[in-house]
Design a protein around this motif. Structure first.
Motif, PDB file in Angstrom:
ATOM      1  N   SER A 132      -8.186   9.274  -2.799  1.00  0.00           N
ATOM      2  CA  SER A 132      -8.256   8.099  -1.941  1.00  0.00           C
ATOM      3  C   SER A 132      -9.487   8.154  -1.031  1.00  0.00           C
ATOM      4  CB  SER A 132      -6.993   8.013  -1.086  1.00  0.00           C
ATOM      5  OG  SER A 132      -7.108   6.973  -0.153  1.00  0.00           O
ATOM      6  N   ASN A 133      -9.980   6.982  -0.683  1.00  0.00           N
ATOM      7  CA  ASN A 133     -11.088   6.868   0.263  1.00  0.00           C
ATOM      8  C   ASN A 133     -10.592   6.875   1.705  1.00  0.00           C
ATOM      9  OD1 ASN A 133     -12.918   6.566  -1.862  1.00  0.00           O
ATOM     10  ND2 ASN A 133     -12.592   4.370  -1.926  1.00  0.00           N
ATOM     11  N   ASP A 178      -5.970   6.403   9.462  1.00  0.00           N
ATOM     12  CA  ASP A 178      -6.938   5.308   9.391  1.00  0.00           C
ATOM     13  C   ASP A 178      -6.226   3.977   9.617  1.00  0.00           C
ATOM     14  OD1 ASP A 178      -9.055   6.985   8.831  1.00  0.00           O
ATOM     15  OD2 ASP A 178      -9.128   6.508   6.686  1.00  0.00           O
ATOM     16  N   VAL A 179      -6.900   3.060  10.280  1.00  0.00           N
ATOM     17  CA  VAL A 179      -6.367   1.713  10.479  1.00  0.00           C
ATOM     18  C   VAL A 179      -7.032   0.812   9.446  1.00  0.00           C
ATOM     19  CG1 VAL A 179      -6.092  -0.199  12.093  1.00  0.00           C
ATOM     20  CG2 VAL A 179      -5.978   2.158  12.921  1.00  0.00           C
ATOM     21  N   VAL A 180      -6.200   0.104   8.680  1.00  0.00           N
ATOM     22  CA  VAL A 180      -6.689  -0.710   7.572  1.00  0.00           C
ATOM     23  C   VAL A 180      -6.053  -2.093   7.613  1.00  0.00           C
ATOM     24  CG1 VAL A 180      -7.089   1.296   6.082  1.00  0.00           C
ATOM     25  CG2 VAL A 180      -4.882   0.119   5.991  1.00  0.00           C
ATOM     26  N   GLN A 181      -6.548  -2.952   6.740  1.00  0.00           N
ATOM     27  CA  GLN A 181      -6.013  -4.299   6.592  1.00  0.00           C
ATOM     28  C   GLN A 181      -6.202  -4.696   5.132  1.00  0.00           C
ATOM     29  OE1 GLN A 181      -8.208  -7.346   8.771  1.00  0.00           O
ATOM     30  NE2 GLN A 181      -6.266  -8.298   9.342  1.00  0.00           N
ATOM     31  N   LEU A 182      -5.294  -5.531   4.632  1.00  0.00           N
ATOM     32  CA  LEU A 182      -5.492  -6.061   3.291  1.00  0.00           C
ATOM     33  C   LEU A 182      -6.785  -6.863   3.256  1.00  0.00           C
ATOM     34  CD1 LEU A 182      -1.917  -7.324   2.384  1.00  0.00           C
ATOM     35  CD2 LEU A 182      -3.164  -5.465   1.268  1.00  0.00           C
ATOM     36  N   MET A 200      -2.668  -2.133   9.707  1.00  0.00           N
ATOM     37  CA  MET A 200      -1.717  -1.136   9.238  1.00  0.00           C
ATOM     38  C   MET A 200      -2.314   0.251   9.431  1.00  0.00           C
ATOM     39  SD  MET A 200      -0.584  -3.055   5.687  1.00  0.00           S
ATOM     40  CE  MET A 200      -2.256  -3.115   5.030  1.00  0.00           C
ATOM     41  N   THR A 201      -1.457   1.245   9.531  1.00  0.00           N
ATOM     42  CA  THR A 201      -1.887   2.627   9.665  1.00  0.00           C
ATOM     43  C   THR A 201      -1.573   3.371   8.376  1.00  0.00           C
ATOM     44  OG1 THR A 201      -1.428   2.568  12.034  1.00  0.00           O
ATOM     45  CG2 THR A 201      -1.654   4.742  11.025  1.00  0.00           C
ATOM     46  N   VAL A 202      -2.557   4.100   7.860  1.00  0.00           N
ATOM     47  CA  VAL A 202      -2.343   4.901   6.655  1.00  0.00           C
ATOM     48  C   VAL A 202      -1.450   6.081   7.011  1.00  0.00           C
ATOM     49  CG1 VAL A 202      -3.467   6.362   4.916  1.00  0.00           C
ATOM     50  CG2 VAL A 202      -4.551   4.215   5.653  1.00  0.00           C
ATOM     51  N   LEU A 259      -0.123   4.653   1.277  1.00  0.00           N
ATOM     52  CA  LEU A 259       1.092   4.213   1.943  1.00  0.00           C
ATOM     53  C   LEU A 259       0.732   3.801   3.363  1.00  0.00           C
ATOM     54  CD1 LEU A 259       4.197   3.918   1.670  1.00  0.00           C
ATOM     55  CD2 LEU A 259       4.368   6.196   2.683  1.00  0.00           C
ATOM     56  N   CYS A 260       1.079   2.569   3.714  1.00  0.00           N
ATOM     57  CA  CYS A 260       0.729   2.015   5.013  1.00  0.00           C
ATOM     58  C   CYS A 260       1.987   1.642   5.786  1.00  0.00           C
ATOM     59  CB  CYS A 260      -0.125   0.768   4.842  1.00  0.00           C
ATOM     60  SG  CYS A 260      -1.689   1.067   4.013  1.00  0.00           S
TER      61      CYS A 260
END
Length: 63
Positions: free
Chosen positions: A2-3, A8-12, A19-21, A31-32
């Motif tokens: 995975s990158n 990490d905080v991500v978004q679609l 979302m938080t990884v 998984l978020c």
């Protein structure tokens, strides 16, 4: 591989909540977790190609 890393905080890429990884795997799944509009914890696995790092919008100052 995975990158993304845990925390990490991500978004679609299509938008939605931040979302938080919480977990990654070698198959490229991430998984978020996030809180919905009712403050209930949600959890879902996404292919890493569907998410992006969250970048907080910067506000331009008014002069």
């Amino acid at each position: 591989m995975s990158n993304y890393k845990i925390g990490d905080v991500v978004q679609l890429k299509s938008g939605g909540p931040t979302m938080t990884v919480s977990e990654t795997n070698d198959a490229g799944m991430v998984l978020c977790t996030w809180f919905d509009a009712h403050s209930e914890l949600q959890e879902q696995a996404f292919n890493q190609e569907l998410i992006k790092p969250y970048k907080k919008a910067t506000q331009v100052g008014i002069i």
